[in-house]
Design a protein around this motif. Sequence first.
Motif, PDB file in Angstrom:
ATOM      1  N   TRP A 135      24.104  -7.335  25.725  1.00  0.00           N
ATOM      2  CA  TRP A 135      23.083  -8.247  26.233  1.00  0.00           C
ATOM      3  C   TRP A 135      22.293  -8.771  25.048  1.00  0.00           C
ATOM      4  CZ3 TRP A 135      17.551  -7.811  26.547  1.00  0.00           C
ATOM      5  CH2 TRP A 135      16.962  -8.807  27.336  1.00  0.00           C
ATOM      6  N   HIS A 136      22.486 -10.072  24.757  1.00  0.00           N
ATOM      7  CA  HIS A 136      21.876 -10.686  23.575  1.00  0.00           C
ATOM      8  C   HIS A 136      22.269  -9.938  22.300  1.00  0.00           C
ATOM      9  CE1 HIS A 136      19.505 -13.637  25.778  1.00  0.00           C
ATOM     10  NE2 HIS A 136      19.130 -12.682  26.606  1.00  0.00           N
ATOM     11  N   GLY A 137      23.536  -9.538  22.239  1.00  0.00           N
ATOM     12  CA  GLY A 137      24.054  -8.866  21.051  1.00  0.00           C
ATOM     13  C   GLY A 137      23.775  -7.385  20.970  1.00  0.00           C
ATOM     14  N   VAL A 138      22.989  -6.864  21.924  1.00  0.00           N
ATOM     15  CA  VAL A 138      22.647  -5.436  21.920  1.00  0.00           C
ATOM     16  C   VAL A 138      23.520  -4.715  22.957  1.00  0.00           C
ATOM     17  CG1 VAL A 138      20.829  -3.731  22.275  1.00  0.00           C
ATOM     18  CG2 VAL A 138      20.284  -5.964  21.265  1.00  0.00           C
ATOM     19  N   PRO A 139      24.218  -3.634  22.570  1.00  0.00           N
ATOM     20  CA  PRO A 139      25.048  -2.898  23.545  1.00  0.00           C
ATOM     21  C   PRO A 139      24.209  -2.405  24.722  1.00  0.00           C
ATOM     22  CG  PRO A 139      25.536  -2.186  21.310  1.00  0.00           C
ATOM     23  CD  PRO A 139      24.313  -3.058  21.216  1.00  0.00           C
ATOM     24  N   THR A 140      24.703  -2.642  25.920  1.00  0.00           N
ATOM     25  CA  THR A 140      23.993  -2.178  27.118  1.00  0.00           C
ATOM     26  C   THR A 140      24.314  -0.717  27.379  1.00  0.00           C
ATOM     27  OG1 THR A 140      25.817  -2.923  28.550  1.00  0.00           O
ATOM     28  CG2 THR A 140      24.009  -4.472  28.159  1.00  0.00           C
ATOM     29  N   TRP A 141      23.348  -0.025  27.985  1.00  0.00           N
ATOM     30  CA  TRP A 141      23.496   1.399  28.273  1.00  0.00           C
ATOM     31  C   TRP A 141      23.962   1.585  29.709  1.00  0.00           C
ATOM     32  CZ3 TRP A 141      21.184   5.580  25.080  1.00  0.00           C
ATOM     33  CH2 TRP A 141      20.826   5.115  23.809  1.00  0.00           C
ATOM     34  N   GLY A 142      24.711   2.627  29.939  1.00  0.00           N
ATOM     35  CA  GLY A 142      25.184   2.902  31.294  1.00  0.00           C
ATOM     36  C   GLY A 142      25.745   4.302  31.392  1.00  0.00           C
ATOM     37  N   ILE A 143      26.082   4.696  32.609  1.00  0.00           N
ATOM     38  CA  ILE A 143      26.680   6.016  32.827  1.00  0.00           C
ATOM     39  C   ILE A 143      28.140   5.840  33.222  1.00  0.00           C
ATOM     40  CG2 ILE A 143      24.521   7.154  33.441  1.00  0.00           C
ATOM     41  CD1 ILE A 143      25.276   6.820  36.390  1.00  0.00           C
ATOM     42  N   TYR A 144      28.974   6.704  32.685  1.00  0.00           N
ATOM     43  CA  TYR A 144      30.407   6.665  32.989  1.00  0.00           C
ATOM     44  C   TYR A 144      30.985   8.048  32.729  1.00  0.00           C
ATOM     45  CZ  TYR A 144      35.403   5.875  32.496  1.00  0.00           C
ATOM     46  OH  TYR A 144      36.765   5.965  32.626  1.00  0.00           O
ATOM     47  N   ALA A 145      31.835   8.518  33.611  1.00  0.00           N
ATOM     48  CA  ALA A 145      32.485   9.825  33.439  1.00  0.00           C
ATOM     49  C   ALA A 145      33.976   9.637  33.255  1.00  0.00           C
ATOM     50  CB  ALA A 145      32.208  10.719  34.648  1.00  0.00           C
ATOM     51  N   ALA A 146      34.518  10.250  32.219  1.00  0.00           N
ATOM     52  CA  ALA A 146      35.961  10.168  32.001  1.00  0.00           C
ATOM     53  C   ALA A 146      36.721  10.773  33.172  1.00  0.00           C
ATOM     54  CB  ALA A 146      36.330  10.873  30.697  1.00  0.00           C
TER      55      ALA A 146
END
Length: 281
Positions: A135-146
């Motif tokens: 977002w505007h060049g900044v990596p967005t944060w999120g949750i994800y499980a392998a």
Amino acid sequence: MKRVFATATLLALALPAPALARGEFDPTTEFEQHEWVSIHLGPLNMSITKAVVYLFLGTLLTILLGLVLMRGKTLNRRQTVGEQIYEVAQVQVAEQGLPSKAIGRWFPYVATLMLFIWVLNMIGFIPLPLTGEKWHGVPTWGIYAATSSLSVTLALAILTFLFTHVEGIRWNGPVRYFKSWIPEAPKPLLALIVPLEILGQFMRLISLSVRLFANMLAGHILILTFIGLIFILETVVLAVFVVPIAAIFYVFEVAIVVSIQAFIFAALSAIYIGSAIEPEH
């Protein structure tokens, strides 16, 4: 954990509405696997994806956790935690599923499996800048499980499946082991029972992989769906209602589901291997 989740949520809500609130939201896109580093060896696709990165991170953290909790000359709080984990793995997992003659050989496997899956599940609920989006060049944060990827849980299940039958043959010989699949029954019924027994062996793959995959996927989708309602309806007023509900699901997943699923996978692996070593039981 709760503070991290609340902070991440509030940061997301603080972003400009035109940037995120577009009236569309699909939580399943969070689980798509895009090739970050393309690696193709003939027909094999060995590309680095989000799931692979989380597996690498989970492996590193599992090793570090083992070193931190299990090593040291003097007993302290962290070693006490390590001993409790060790006791659960030995008493509740290994000794309940494996015969005594096989514990020394297979305890390291089931204990590592339990700890590794627990770590994978846990980091799946920690917001990280590994979404693959910016977002505007900044990596967005999120949750994800392998472990919300079926390919990951199936690979772990295949390991247990292979070890089960290898040990069954090693301890009993191929004839005695495969003969143990045939129950005592009238001969006319064997034509029906034997195929079902063979099918039951392969159903263990589903028993292991789909249970873990479905529980982790469902938990993440529920949390993402509740948060996504804010963007679908393009209003932050819903945050008063959906954020507490999402937080409840989040705490439930972290406090209960994460550990239970790791324990069940390891316990079933021990039971399957133990039943192959001593099929008469």
